[in-house]
Design a protein around this motif. Structure first.
Motif, PDB file in Angstrom:
ATOM      1  N   UNK A  42      50.081  10.514  59.327  1.00 28.81           N
ATOM      2  CA  UNK A  42      49.506   9.538  60.264  1.00 28.81           C
ATOM      3  C   UNK A  42      50.463   8.394  60.595  1.00 28.81           C
ATOM      4  N   UNK A  43      51.590   8.329  59.913  1.00 28.85           N
ATOM      5  CA  UNK A  43      52.502   7.201  60.091  1.00 28.85           C
ATOM      6  C   UNK A  43      53.585   7.434  61.138  1.00 28.85           C
ATOM      7  N   UNK A  44      53.717   8.695  61.614  1.00 30.64           N
ATOM      8  CA  UNK A  44      54.801   9.025  62.545  1.00 30.64           C
ATOM      9  C   UNK A  44      54.255   9.648  63.825  1.00 30.64           C
ATOM     10  N   UNK A  45      55.016   9.563  64.943  1.00 27.75           N
ATOM     11  CA  UNK A  45      54.546  10.073  66.237  1.00 27.75           C
ATOM     12  C   UNK A  45      54.486  11.598  66.305  1.00 27.75           C
ATOM     13  N   UNK A  46      53.690  12.116  67.264  1.00 24.16           N
ATOM     14  CA  UNK A  46      53.423  13.547  67.368  1.00 24.16           C
ATOM     15  C   UNK A  46      54.684  14.392  67.497  1.00 24.16           C
ATOM     16  N   UNK A  47      55.603  14.000  68.402  1.00 22.88           N
ATOM     17  CA  UNK A  47      56.742  14.869  68.678  1.00 22.88           C
ATOM     18  C   UNK A  47      57.725  14.966  67.515  1.00 22.88           C
ATOM     19  N   UNK A  48      57.592  14.069  66.548  1.00 21.62           N
ATOM     20  CA  UNK A  48      58.454  14.149  65.358  1.00 21.62           C
ATOM     21  C   UNK A  48      57.633  14.202  64.072  1.00 21.62           C
ATOM     22  N   UNK A  49      56.306  14.371  64.211  1.00 20.46           N
ATOM     23  CA  UNK A  49      55.414  14.281  63.045  1.00 20.46           C
ATOM     24  C   UNK A  49      55.729  15.343  62.000  1.00 20.46           C
ATOM     25  N   UNK A 107      43.840   6.617  66.159  1.00 18.65           N
ATOM     26  CA  UNK A 107      44.292   7.894  66.696  1.00 18.65           C
ATOM     27  C   UNK A 107      45.724   8.147  66.241  1.00 18.65           C
ATOM     28  N   UNK A 108      46.074   9.417  66.152  1.00 19.20           N
ATOM     29  CA  UNK A 108      47.444   9.752  65.767  1.00 19.20           C
ATOM     30  C   UNK A 108      48.402   9.248  66.838  1.00 19.20           C
ATOM     31  N   UNK A 109      49.443   8.510  66.481  1.00 17.42           N
ATOM     32  CA  UNK A 109      50.393   7.987  67.472  1.00 17.42           C
ATOM     33  C   UNK A 109      51.196   9.113  68.108  1.00 17.42           C
ATOM     34  N   UNK A 110      51.456   8.993  69.414  1.00 17.43           N
ATOM     35  CA  UNK A 110      52.198  10.019  70.131  1.00 17.43           C
ATOM     36  C   UNK A 110      53.666   9.665  70.334  1.00 17.43           C
ATOM     37  N   UNK A 111      54.009   8.361  70.234  1.00 15.37           N
ATOM     38  CA  UNK A 111      55.405   7.955  70.409  1.00 15.37           C
ATOM     39  C   UNK A 111      55.751   6.852  69.420  1.00 15.37           C
ATOM     40  N   UNK A 112      57.009   6.443  69.410  1.00 13.16           N
ATOM     41  CA  UNK A 112      57.494   5.487  68.415  1.00 13.16           C
ATOM     42  C   UNK A 112      56.775   4.144  68.513  1.00 13.16           C
ATOM     43  N   UNK A 113      56.581   3.635  69.719  1.00 14.80           N
ATOM     44  CA  UNK A 113      55.947   2.321  69.868  1.00 14.80           C
ATOM     45  C   UNK A 113      54.505   2.325  69.374  1.00 14.80           C
ATOM     46  N   UNK A 114      53.796   3.412  69.655  1.00 11.86           N
ATOM     47  CA  UNK A 114      52.436   3.511  69.128  1.00 11.86           C
ATOM     48  C   UNK A 114      52.455   3.528  67.601  1.00 11.86           C
ATOM     49  N   UNK A 115      53.430   4.230  67.035  1.00 15.08           N
ATOM     50  CA  UNK A 115      53.536   4.297  65.580  1.00 15.08           C
ATOM     51  C   UNK A 115      53.870   2.935  64.983  1.00 15.08           C
ATOM     52  N   UNK A 116      54.742   2.184  65.653  1.00 12.68           N
ATOM     53  CA  UNK A 116      55.125   0.853  65.171  1.00 12.68           C
ATOM     54  C   UNK A 116      53.943  -0.099  65.166  1.00 12.68           C
TER      55      UNK A 116
END
Length: 488
Positions: free
Chosen positions: A403-410, A467-476
């Motif tokens: 849950x801590x990292x974005x989808x494309x690199x999760x 929600x699960x973050x989809x990109x870096x900024x959402x994850x931050x």
């Protein structure tokens, strides 16, 4: 029949649609059975070395007619054991090396499987790893030489890890408010596998037969091409909206939920996707100071979780009593542990339960060696409770990391943390050797590492109810009160 109609929102996230599907609808029930079987196989394959390469007593036969009285032959209590067939007398390190090599192979394999899953998709990699693992496991049972056996052990662990992609699929195929419950249900597969392994080991004591019985069913994983669907979330992150919509419509039809076409038209999807290499994915993540810090904390969690859990499991066969029952009991506690862990995460989110379970495990493990010898029941109780609580923080670590990292690199980040953290499971098979110095030394080491991991958890945000973050900024922005979903 439930009907999902269009709303005023211009863009809909996948969770806005998935939340309408019941976990107890026909589609998810069928998927759960398939996922349970995959988890069961992974649990068995990661731990079968405990029985396949079990310790066997041996003695010497000396030639009395020889003036030097040199040992001419080793006699093993079990002549059909792996130790006897490969003649490993006085080479106990070769026996424990089997578990260490498996963990090392698993560690290397995650660096391959994770990025491959992010690039090719969860479903394809699940099928590939499942079948390849079965083939290599079967081949291992026919090995006439020790070092060939070791090589096949490494390859099976490296190329046959079905757990990483199937876990990621499990996390991504349901809405964020249902992730915990669904993962709890599917997670019972690990416990079932852990209980089934000693049963199979008891029924098929000859190690070659045991491996064949355990690995033959894995050849059927090719059927998952028909039994599983790709992760809609992964498809959307790759710009494959049409394929994602088809799967969503299939879920809706199977669960008897009608979705307005206008709703699907508004579904958010990444556009102008450029396939990145694994180093590029790492760079996009590690250039963020916040995500880099999280990576090192997750690495601490994973190292501790694999070291303590595998260490306690491996050393359980050395406890007083029947080794098969002890092993089953150690894994049986994962059932209530799974339920309690899920309740804790629902009630207290992620961070507090993880800190609590790390610290509580530390207290149990640090106390166990100092129990008086005339109270063996108390020593075993503390040991089992230590495994019970440590399995809880392993489960939280699995979910928290994803849950801590974005989808494309999760999956890549989850696999990287899990891979490097396998240094713990690499060291775990060697912990029984510490008992030669002091029987309580392994427990002290397990307690100290758990305490360290609990302190590190203070420095990450909580990810519950997001929600699960989809990109870096959402994850931050995870944990930030002013987080805006969809920020680019």
């Amino acid at each position: 029949m439930t009907v999902v109609t269009s709303t005023e929102k211009k863009i809909l996230e996948l969770d806005d649609i998935l939340v309408k599907f019941s976990l107890f609808g026909k589609y998810y029930v069928q998927s759960t059975v398939v996922i349970l079987l995959a988890y069961m196989s992974n649990s068995i394959y990661c731990a079968n070395f405990v029985f396949v390469a079990e310790e066997v007593s041996y003695s010497q036969i000396r030639n009395l007619n020889n003036a030097s009285h040199r040992c001419t032959k080793w006699v093993y209590d079990n002549p059909h054991s792996l130790v006897a067939e490969y003649d490993l007398a006085c080479q106990d390190w070769k026996r424990t090396l089997v578990g260490t090599v498996h963990s090392f192979g698993y560690m290397i394999g995650l660096l391959i499987i994770g990025p491959l899953s992010d690039r090719l998709g969860r479903k394809k990699v699940i099928v590939i790893t499942g079948v390849v693992g079965g083939v290599l496991g079967m081949a291992r049972s026919f090995s006439p030489w020790y070092w060939l056996f070791i090589a096949l052990e490494f390859l099976e662990a490296a190329l046959g890890d079905i757990c990483s992609p199937i876990f990621m699929l499990t996390m991504e195929m349901v809405a964020n408010n249902k992730r915990l419950i669904y993962q709890m249900i599917c997670g019972f597969g690990f416990s079932i596998g852990g209980i089934g392994l000693p049963l199979f080991a008891w029924l098929f004591p000859y190690w070659r037969h045991l491996l064949r019985v355990l690995y033959t069913p894995a050849l059927l994983f090719f059927l998952y091409l028909l039994l599983l669907d790709e992760s809609p979330r992964w498809l959307l992150s790759k710009g494959k909206k049409d394929e994602a919509v088809q799967i969503i419509q299939k879920i809706a039809k199977t669960n008897k939920v009608k979705i307005d076409k206008a709703v699907l038209d508004k579904l958010s999807c990444e556009e102008n996707i450029k396939e990145a290499t694994f180093p590029e994915l790492l760079k996009s993540t590690f250039t963020s100071v916040a995500l880099l810090r999280r990576f090192f904390i997750c690495l601490t969690w994973w190292t501790t979780s694999t070291f303590v859990n595998y260490g306690l499991m491996i050393n359980s066969v050395s406890l007083q009593g029947n080794k098969y029952l002890n092993f089953a009991l150690i894994n049986m506690v994962d059932f209530p542990g799974n339920l309690i862990t899920t309740f804790l995460m629902i009630r207290f989110k992620r961070k507090i339960p993880l800190i609590f379970t790390f610290v509580f495990t530390a207290i149990l493990c640090l106390s166990q060696p100092f129990v008086p010898r005339d109270l063996p029941w108390l020593s075993i109780f503390l040991y089992v409770m230590g495994k019970f609580v440590s399995s809880s923080y392993f489960a939280i670590t699995y979910i928290f990391t994803s849950e801590l990292f974005p989808t494309y690199t999760r999956n890549s980040m989850h696999a990287l943390c899990s891979s490097l953290g396998r240094i713990g499971s690499i060291l775990a098979p060697q912990t029984p050797l510490l008992m030669h110095y002091w029987p309580g030394l392994p427990s002290l080491v397990f307690g100290g590492t758990s305490l360290l991991a609990g302190m590190a958890t203070l420095f990450v945000p909580d990810t519950a109810d997001t929600s699960l973050p989809d990109n870096v900024k959402q994850a931050e922005l995870l944990g930030s009160r002013n987080k805006e979903k969809g920020i680019e």
